[in-house]
Write a protein that holds these residues in place. Structure first.
Motif: not given
Ligand SMILES: NC(=O)c1ccc[n+]([C@@H]2O[C@H](COP(=O)([O-])OP(=O)(O)OC[C@H]3O[C@@H](n4cnc5c(N)ncnc54)[C@H](OP(=O)(O)O)[C@@H]3O)[C@@H](O)[C@H]2O)c1
Length: 255
Positions: A150, A177, A191, A193
Motif C-alpha cells: 500500500n 494496512s 502486507v 505500507t
C-alpha cells in the motif's frame, strides 16, 4: 509461469516506475489508469540488472533473461462495477501474487475550501479503492501467499494543516494496512505500507505548492520503485511491514 501483479495508478509517477521495476523482475503486470500516454509500448523492453543499471536488449545478464510484460488497463477506479468486472476477468486467468495499491489523488488547502466532490474523490480513491481491491483479491492472495503493498504517505504520521483530508485518507490506509497484516500473516500474506514524503511527480498539479528546487528536497519515483523491489527480494518468512522515505531537506516552493 510468470508471477502476476495488479498495480493501480500505473499510468504516471510512482505507479509507472513500480510497474517498470516489476516487469524487469519478470512479473506480468496489470496496470490500471484512466489515461496512458500513447507513445508507450504495451510491453516494456527495458532491462536492468539487480542494482538498477540498465542493460541493452542484448545484455548478457543471464539472471534477467526472463522479463515480464505490462497490460495497460484503462479503467476509472471509482467506477466500482467496472473495476469488479476487470478484477474478475484477471482472476479467471489465474492467480495474482501481488497487489500494489498506489493510485491516489491530492487536494490541498484550507478544509473549508475543499468542496464535497473533492472530499469524496479523496476518500474513495485513496482509501475505498484499496479496501475494495484487497477484498476482491484476498482469497486469491492467501492461496499463493502473496504480497500487498500500500502506497500511503508520510502524512499518515503527521498533523497536516492545509491537507487535513488527504492526510486522514493516508492515516486510514496505513491503519488498514497494519491491521490487515495481523489478520493475514498466518496465511503467509505479506502486507507492506510504504510512506513516502514529497516525491517529484504530478500529484501536486492541483496545489499551490510544489517540491523545492534542490535535489535533496524531494524523492524520485524511481526510488520508491527500488524500495518495492528490495521488499520483494526479502527472503520468505521476513517482512518489512512499514517503510518511510524522506528527502534530506524539508523545502517546498510556492507556485
Ligand atoms: N508525490 C508525492 O509526493 C507522494 C508522497 C506520498 C505519497 N504519494 C502517493 O503515491 C501515490 C501515487 O501518486 P504519484 O505521486 O505518483 O502521483 P501521480 O503521478 O498523480 O499518479 C497518480 C496515479 O493515480 C491514478 N489515478 C488517480 N485516480 C484514478 C482513478 N479514478 N482511476 C484510475 N486511476 C487513477 C492516475 O492515473 P490516471 O490519471 O491515468 O487516471 C495516476 O496513474 C498516491 O497514492 C499518492 O498519494 C505521493
Amino acid at each position: 509461469m510468470k508471477k502476476r501483479a495488479i498495480v493501480t495508478g500505473a499510468s504516471s509517477g510512482i505507479g509507472k516506475e513500480i510497474s517498470g521495476v516489476l516487469v524487469e523482475m519478470g512479473y506480468e503486470v496489470y496496470g490500471f489508469g484512466r489515461s496512458f500516454s500513447d507513445e508507450e509500448p504495451d510491453q516494456i523492453d527495458t532491462k536492468r540488472d539487480l542494482t538498477g543499471k540498465i542493460c541493452t536488449e542484448n545484455g548478457t545478464d543471464a539472471q534477467n533473461e526472463e522479463k515480464g510484460m505490462l497490460h495497460r488497463i484503462v479503467c476509472d477506479l471509482l467506477d466500482t462495477q467496472e473495476l469488479e468486472r476487470q478484477i474478475k476477468q484477471i482472476r479467471r486467468q489465474g492467480g495474482v501474487q501481488l497487489l500494489v495499491n498506489n493510485a491516489g489523488v491530492g487536494y490541498y488547502g484550507l478544509h473549508e475550501e475543499l468542496n464535497t466532490q473533492k472530499i469524496q474523490k479523496l476518500v474513495r480513491t485513496n482509501l475505498e479503492v484499496p479496501m475494495v481491491l484487497t477484498s476482491l483479491l484476498l482469497r486469491n492472495l492467501k492461496k499463493c501467499a502473496g504480497t500487498i503493498i500500500n502506497i500511503s504517505s508520510v502524512t499518515a504520521q503527521l498533523n497536516n494543516p492545509h491537507g487535513c483530508a488527504y492526510g486522514a485518507t493516508k492515516a486510514g490506509l496505513s491503519s488498514f494496512s497494519r491491521s490487515l497484516f495481523d489478520e493475514v500473516r498466518k496465511y503467509g500474506v505479506r502486507v507492506v505500507t510504504i510512506q513516502p514524503d514529497m516525491t517529484k511527480t504530478e500529484l501536486y498539479r492541483n496545489a499551490d505548492f510544489a517540491q523545492g528546487e534542490e535535489e535533496a528536497s524531494y524523492l524520485l519515483p524511481e526510488e520508491i520503485a527500488e524500495t518495492v523491489r528490495d521488499i520483494l527480494y526479502m527472503r520468505e518468512g521476513a517482512v518489512v511491514t512499514e517503510i518511510t522515505l524522506r528527502p534530506q531537506l524539508h523545502r517546498i516552493r510556492r507556485k
